[in-house]
Design a protein around this motif. Structure first.
Motif, short mmCIF file in Angstrom:
data_model
loop_
_atom_site.label_atom_id
_atom_site.label_comp_id
_atom_site.label_asym_id
_atom_site.label_seq_id
_atom_site.Cartn_x
_atom_site.Cartn_y
_atom_site.Cartn_z
N UNK B 141 0.83 -1.21 0.00
CA UNK B 141 0.00 0.00 0.00
C UNK B 141 0.86 1.26 0.00
N UNK B 144 2.96 1.99 -3.25
CA UNK B 144 2.15 2.52 -4.35
C UNK B 144 1.75 3.97 -4.10
N UNK B 145 1.27 4.22 -2.86
CA UNK B 145 0.84 5.59 -2.55
C UNK B 145 2.03 6.55 -2.62
N UNK B 163 -2.97 7.28 2.37
CA UNK B 163 -2.92 5.85 2.65
C UNK B 163 -3.74 5.43 3.86
N UNK B 205 -4.51 -5.65 -3.81
CA UNK B 205 -3.63 -4.49 -3.91
C UNK B 205 -2.52 -4.73 -4.93
#
Lengths: 349, 219
Positions: B141, B144-145, B163, B205
Motif C-alpha cells: 500500500x 504505491x501511494x 494511505x 492491492x
C-alpha cells in the motif's frame, strides 16, 4: 429531460407521501407493567394513533398473551379516550411454564380500527410455588378473529414512532453515494484509457456530489441515531464505512489540488480514485466482522424487508431511491456544465 | 515481462540504502524515540493499549520508511531505470525491498517495546507471522501511494492522508491477529479467517499496483 422531470416528481411524491401518510396504530406502553399471579389488576393501555372510542358493533377485546397457546383476556374494559383504555385482568395462580416470571405481549383488537400489538409489554411474576394444574384462564379465551387495520399507513414501531419516515430520506442517500462514486471511478478508468480533460472533470464532479450525499446521509443518520439509539455517533460499522469513504474522497481532492500541471493532476487523481475505491471493497467485507451494527439487518437485528418494510413502505421507498438517484445525477450534471463553462472562459479546455 | 531484472533491482535498492545510511539510521532512531516517549509517558499499558500503541508505532515508522522510495533518486535516473526494466518489475522490487525493511523495523520495534514495557505476547510464532504479513501489506500500500505522492511536492503528509483510508482494514485485521497472540498457547484461537482476509487484500492491492503503476511513472 424526462429523467429530470421524473426525479422531481418522485422526490415530491416521496416528501408528500413520506410525511402525510399516517402511522398504523400501536400500543406505546401499559401501566403497570409488572403484575403478580393470583391478583386482580387494572392495567392502562396507552395507544398511539388508536381510535379506542370509535363506535363498534362487537366489543373491543384486550389480551395479554404468552404465545399462540396461552392468552389471558381482560374481564372488563373501560374506554377512557381514543388513546387510553383500562382493562381489568384476573391473573391466574400459576404460569404456563415452570419459571419465576413470564413476559406477556399486549394486544388490543378493535373491530373497526383493527388490532394493535405491543411485544413484551408486561412481566407476570410468580409469587409462591404453584400447585395443582394449569389455570383454565390461560386457554379459555385464545386470541382469535383479529381485525386487520385497513387503509394506507406506515408500520408502527416502538422506539421509531414517526421517525420511520426518515427511511425515505436517510437510506436513499447511501444508494446515491454509491452510484455517484461508482460513476466517478468509471470516468477515472475512462480517463486512463483515453486522457481527455472532460473525463477527469466528470470523475471529480461525481465524487464531489457523492460526498455531498454522503454528508447528507451521515447527518440525517446522526439525527435519527440521536433519537433512536440515544447518541449521534456510536461507532456503528456503517457510520465508520461512510467516514472512511468521505476520508478517501477528501484525500482525493487534496491530491488533485497538489499539482500545478493539470494533466498530471488528472492522471494521478484517477489512479488514486481507482486504487482507493477498490480497497474500499474489502472494507465492506472485513469491517462487519469486527464491529456490531445497530442498523437493521445486522447481528441479529431484524432486517428491513421482513416485516418493517411492508408493502406500504415499499411503495414510497423504491420511488424514493430512484428519485434521489436521478436528482443526484442532475445536480452533478449542472455542476459539470458550470465547470465546463468556467474552464472554457479561462481557456483551460 | 522480464523478471531477470528483479534481483539486480533488489540489489540496487539495498546498496542504495547502505550508501545512504543516515536515512536508515533516521528511521531506526524514530522507532526508538517513539518507544522511549511511550515509556516515559504511559504508566503501564494494558494488553489492548499495548496492541494499539505497538501498531501505531509500526504504522508511522512504515510511512516514514517507505515514503522516500521514489524520491531518493533523481527523476532522470528513474527514467533510465524505466528504460532498462519493466515498470512492473521495478515496482515489485521496491515492494519486496520495503517489505523486508518493514519486517526489520517491526522486529526492532518489538524488541525495543518489549524491553521497556512487559510484552503481553504469548505466542511468538504467530506474532512473527502477523508482523511478516503486516510488513508485506503495508509495503504494497505505502509503496504505491508514495509513488503517487512522489509526483507532488508535500510528500510525507500526502502519503499519510492518502494511505490511511486504504490501510485501515489491514491495520484493524492485524490488530485483531496480534490480540490473538496474547492468549495462552494452549487456548484454541481462530486466526485463519483474518489471515485469509489479509492475503485477499494483498492480492487485490498487488493486482491494482500492476495494473495502475504504468500510469504513474510516465510524465
Amino acid at each position: 429531460m424526462w429523467w429530470k422531470i421524473t426525479s422531481v416528481v418522485l422526490v415530491l411524491y416521496t416528501i408528500i407521501a413520506g410525511f402525510l401518510v399516517p402511522l398504523k396504530s400501536g400500543i406505546e406502553r401499559v401501566e403497570p407493567n409488572v403484575a403478580q399471579t393470583g391478583e386482580q389488576v387494572s392495567i392502562r393501555f396507552f395507544g398511539y394513533n388508536t381510535f379506542f372510542t370509535r363506535p363498534t358493533e362487537t366489543p373491543v377485546r384486550v389480551w395479554l398473551y404468552y404465545n399462540d397457546q396461552y392468552a389471558l383476556r381482560a374481564q372488563a374494559i373501560r374506554l377512557i379516550n381514543d388513546t387510553i383504555l383500562e382493562a381489568t385482568f384476573q391473573m391466574p395462580t400459576n404460569l404456563p411454564e415452570e419459571k419465576s416470571f413470564v413476559l406477556l405481549n399486549a394486544l388490543v383488537d378493535h373491530p373497526t380500527a383493527g388490532a394493535s400489538l405491543l411485544p413484551i409489554a408486561l412481566t407476570l411474576r410468580q409469587t409462591k410455588v404453584s400447585e395443582g394444574s394449569l389455570d383454565s384462564a390461560w386457554t379459555i379465551h385464545p386470541v382469535d378473529n383479529l381485525h386487520l387495520q385497513k387503509g394506507f399507513s406506515f408500520p408502527y414501531q416502538n422506539i421509531l414512532y414517526e421517525t420511520i419516515r426518515n427511511t425515505y430520506f436517510h437510506v436513499p442517500m447511501w444508494f446515491v453515494l454509491l452510484f455517484l462514486l461508482a460513476a466517478s471511478v468509471w470516468y477515472s478508468i475512462k480517463y486512463l484509457q483515453q486522457p481527455e480533460a472532460d473525463y477527469d472533470r466528470c470523475a471529480a464532479t461525481y465524487a464531489e456530489v457523492g460526498i455531498l450525499f454522503g454528508l447528507l446521509g451521515l447527518t440525517s443518520g446522526m439525527v435519527w441515531a440521536n433519537y433512536t439509539w440515544g447518541k449521534p455517533w456510536s461507532n456503528d460499522i456503517k457510520q465508520l464505512m461512510t467516514a472512511v469513504a468521505l476520508l478517501i474522497y477528501f484525500a482525493y481532492f487534496i491530491l488533485r489540488g497538489s499539482f500545478s500541471d493539470p494533466e498530471k493532476s488528472a492522471r494521478l487523481a484517477a489512479v488514486y480514485n481507482i486504487f482507493a475505491f477498490a480497497s474500499l471493497l474489502p472494507l465492506l467485507y472485513i469491517l462487519p466482522r469486527m464491529f456490531d451494527s445497530l442498523h437493521p439487518g445486522a447481528t441479529g437485528n431484524p432486517a428491513f424487508g421482513t416485516q418493517d418494510l411492508d408493502n406500504t413502505m415499499r411503495a414510497v421507498f423504491y420511488p424514493a431511491i430512484i428519485g434521489w438517484t436521478l436528482l443526484g445525477f442532475w445536480i452533478a450534471d449542472l455542476r459539470l456544465r458550470l465547470q465546463r463553462l468556467k474552464d472554457k472562459a479561462l481557456g483551460v479546455d | 515481462m522480464n523478471w531477470r531484472n528483479l534481483l539486480p533491482l533488489l540489489h540496487k535498492e539495498m546498496v542504495l540504502e547502505w550508501r545512504q545510511r543516515y536515512a536508515l539510521s533516521g528511521i531506526v532512531l524514530y522507532v526508538v524515540s517513539m518507544v522511549f516517549v511511550i515509556y516515559i509517558a504511559s504508566v503501564k499499558p494494558t494488553p489492548p493499549m499495548w496492541n494499539t500503541l505497538f501498531w501505531l508505532i509500526i504504522l508511522f515508522a512504515s510511512i516514514n520508511a517507505v515514503v522516500k522510495s521514489f524520491v531518493r533518486e533523481s527523476g532522470a535516473r528513474q527514467l533510465y531505470y524505466y528504460q532498462l526494466a519493466d515498470p512492473a518489475v521495478l515496482v515489485l522490487a521496491k515492494v519486496l525491498y520495503n517489505a523486508f525493511l518493514l519486517l526489520m523495523l517491526g522486529g526492532l520495534a518489538t524488541v525495543a517495546f518489549a524491553l521497556v514495557t512487559s510484552s503481553p505476547v504469548q505466542r511468538w510464532s504467530l506474532f512473527t507471522g502477523t508482523l511478516a504479513l503486516g510488513s508485506v501489506s503495508f509495503s504494497i500500500a505505502f509503496t504505491f501511494i508514495s509513488a503517487i505522492a512522489a509526483k507532488a511536492d508535500q510528500n510525507a503528509t500526502l502519503v499519510a492522508i492518502l494511505s490511511f483510508p486504504v490501510v485501515l482494514p489491514i491495520l484493524l485485521t492485524l490488530m485483531r491477529l496480534s490480540a490473538a497472540c496474547f492468549t495462552p498457547a494452549g487456548m484454541p484461537v481462530e486466526t485463519w479467517p483474518d489471515v485469509r482476509n489479509l492475503l485477499a487484500v494483498d492480492a487485490i492491492l498487488v493486482a491494482l499496483v500492476f495494473v495502475l503503476f504504468p500510469y504513474i511513472w510516465r510524465d
